[in-house]
Scaffold this active site. Sequence first.
Site, PDB file in Angstrom:
ATOM      1  N   ASN A  40       0.870  -1.179   0.000  1.00  0.00           N
ATOM      2  CA  ASN A  40       0.000   0.000   0.000  1.00  0.00           C
ATOM      3  C   ASN A  40       0.902   1.222   0.000  1.00  0.00           C
ATOM      4  OD1 ASN A  40      -1.751   2.112   0.471  1.00  0.00           O
ATOM      5  ND2 ASN A  40      -2.741   1.207   2.254  1.00  0.00           N
ATOM      6  N   ARG A  50      -2.648  -2.104  -3.449  1.00  0.00           N
ATOM      7  CA  ARG A  50      -3.800  -1.229  -3.336  1.00  0.00           C
ATOM      8  C   ARG A  50      -3.649  -0.126  -4.384  1.00  0.00           C
ATOM      9  NH1 ARG A  50      -4.659   3.878   0.558  1.00  0.00           N
ATOM     10  NH2 ARG A  50      -6.858   4.255   0.177  1.00  0.00           N
ATOM     11  N   HIS A 104     -12.177   3.483   0.225  1.00  0.00           N
ATOM     12  CA  HIS A 104     -12.191   2.485   1.310  1.00  0.00           C
ATOM     13  C   HIS A 104     -12.968   1.237   0.887  1.00  0.00           C
ATOM     14  CE1 HIS A 104     -11.785   6.122   4.199  1.00  0.00           C
ATOM     15  NE2 HIS A 104     -10.585   5.589   4.012  1.00  0.00           N
ATOM     16  N   ASN A 136      -8.636   8.230  10.387  1.00  0.00           N
ATOM     17  CA  ASN A 136      -8.194   9.549   9.949  1.00  0.00           C
ATOM     18  C   ASN A 136      -8.911   9.942   8.662  1.00  0.00           C
ATOM     19  OD1 ASN A 136      -6.379  11.842  10.394  1.00  0.00           O
ATOM     20  ND2 ASN A 136      -5.438  11.205   8.478  1.00  0.00           N
ATOM     21  N   ARG A 166      -9.552  16.355   6.762  1.00  0.00           N
ATOM     22  CA  ARG A 166     -10.443  16.723   5.657  1.00  0.00           C
ATOM     23  C   ARG A 166     -11.746  17.285   6.201  1.00  0.00           C
ATOM     24  NH1 ARG A 166      -9.537  10.906   3.432  1.00  0.00           N
ATOM     25  NH2 ARG A 166      -7.520  11.088   2.389  1.00  0.00           N
ATOM     26  N   ARG A 170      -7.450  10.076  19.965  1.00  0.00           N
ATOM     27  CA  ARG A 170      -7.179   9.790  21.381  1.00  0.00           C
ATOM     28  C   ARG A 170      -6.960  11.082  22.165  1.00  0.00           C
ATOM     29  NH1 ARG A 170      -2.555   5.626  19.755  1.00  0.00           N
ATOM     30  NH2 ARG A 170      -2.295   7.393  18.329  1.00  0.00           N
ATOM     31  N   ASN A 180     -12.188   1.372  18.083  1.00  0.00           N
ATOM     32  CA  ASN A 180     -11.567   1.687  19.375  1.00  0.00           C
ATOM     33  C   ASN A 180     -12.277   2.735  20.220  1.00  0.00           C
ATOM     34  OD1 ASN A 180      -9.389  -0.095  18.853  1.00  0.00           O
ATOM     35  ND2 ASN A 180      -8.418   1.455  17.579  1.00  0.00           N
ATOM     36  N   GLU A 236      -7.901  -4.944   5.273  1.00  0.00           N
ATOM     37  CA  GLU A 236      -7.781  -4.664   3.849  1.00  0.00           C
ATOM     38  C   GLU A 236      -6.659  -5.471   3.209  1.00  0.00           C
ATOM     39  OE1 GLU A 236      -8.570  -0.166   3.119  1.00  0.00           O
ATOM     40  OE2 GLU A 236      -7.969  -0.352   5.216  1.00  0.00           O
TER      41      GLU A 236
END
Length: 403
Positions: free
Chosen positions: A7, A94, A184, A214, A244, A287, A337, A388
Amino acid sequence: MKILVINCGSSSLKFQLINMDDESVICKGTIERIGLPIEGGEKNIIYKANGESLVYDKEIPSHIDAFNTVMELMTQSELKVLDSLDEIDAVGHRVVQGGEKYTKSVKFTEQVVEDVEKMIPLAPLHNPANLQGYKACLELLGPKVPQVAVFDTAFHSTMPPMAYMYALPYEYFEKYGIRRYGFHGTSHRFVSKKRIELLGNPEHSKIVTCHLGNGSSISAVVDGKCFDTTMGVTPLEGIMMGTRCGSIDPAIVPIIMKKEGLTPDQMDTVMNKKSGMLGLCGTSDNRTIESRAKEGDKRAKLIESMLCHQLTKYIGGYAAAMGGLDAIVFTGGIGENNPQYRDRVCDKLKFMGVEINYEINDKLKRGPEGEISTPNSKVKVYVICTNEELMIARDTKEIVEAL
C-alpha cells in the site's frame, strides 16, 4: 503461497507478507517520509516479525529505495523471514482510483498501467504512488512474479446512477468522469462480507458499514453490493475526518479563496490537510481529542458532537434509502476503538429499534470484535476489525491461481 501486499502513499509504504496456506501474517511494516528528510530523531521505519519489532530512522530517497529496504528487512535483518526473494509468489497492490473501467481486481499489464496513469487527475496523490509501488516491485522482483491491482473504487462500482451522479452539466461527466466513485472499498467489502456471513448468509440483507479513522466513509450495502457511499470524486466528500473537511457548501470555496487570496491548489490543501478535526482543535489524533473532551475542552467536545451527528444522519438516511436496515458495522481505527461514539450514535437510533449492550460495547476496543446489540435489538450492531491487506491478498491469490 506467499503474497506480498503493498500500500503505497505519496511518501509512505505499508507492507505485509502473508502465508495464504493459513492466511497468517509472516511479517509487516511501514516506511514513512519517503523522499523527505528525517527530523529530530524521528523513527520512520517499523518492521515486525516473529513477535518482535525493529524501529529505526533512515533517509529513504525514493520508493525504489523503500522496496530495497523492505527486501533487506525480510531477507537479511535479524528478524528475517525469507532466505530468498524467490519465495515471494505474487504481489498485491492497493490502487486507489480505478474509474468506471475497473470494477474488480486485475493482473497488472501494460494496458492497466496506462489506464491507471490516465486516471491520475481523479487521484493525483494516490495513483502515482500506487504505480511507483508496482514499478519498484517490477524492478526488484522481475516480470515473472505476477502483480495484481486491487482498486479502492471497485466495490462501489455497483452504485446506481441516482447515487453516483452529481447535478452538474452532464458534459462534465462525459468529458471528465465527474461522478461519485467512493473509496475504502476494500474495507467496506471485507466487513460487509463478514457481517453477511455472521447473519447466516441470507439471500437479502441491508447493512450500513462505517469505516472511521483519519479518513472516514460510510456505505450502504444491499445484498452484498454497494448501493451508496459518502466519499465522492475524491476522498474529500462525506463526514468530517482527521484533516479533511468533508461535505461543505461549495460556495464556501470561492468565498475563502477571494478573501484569503488563495490559489486552487492552496484551497485544496486547506480542505484536505488543514481542516477536519485538525482545523477545529489543532489535532487530528482522536485519542487526544477524547482526552481533551473529558477535561472539558469545548472544541474537542464540539468535534465529538459533530461526528456523532453526521454519523447518525448518514446511517438514518441510508436506512431510509435502502428501505430498511438489518445491521450496522463499525470499523477502522476510530470505529473499532471508540465505544462512546458507538454509544451516542446508537442511542440516537433507538427509534429504529437499535438497542446495544453498553457493557459489551465498552469492552470492545483495541482488538476484540463482536456483536454489541442486545438480543431484542431489531437492528444488529457489530464491531468488526477491518483487514484490507487480507482482502487484497485473497484477490491476488484468486487471480494468480486462475492464470
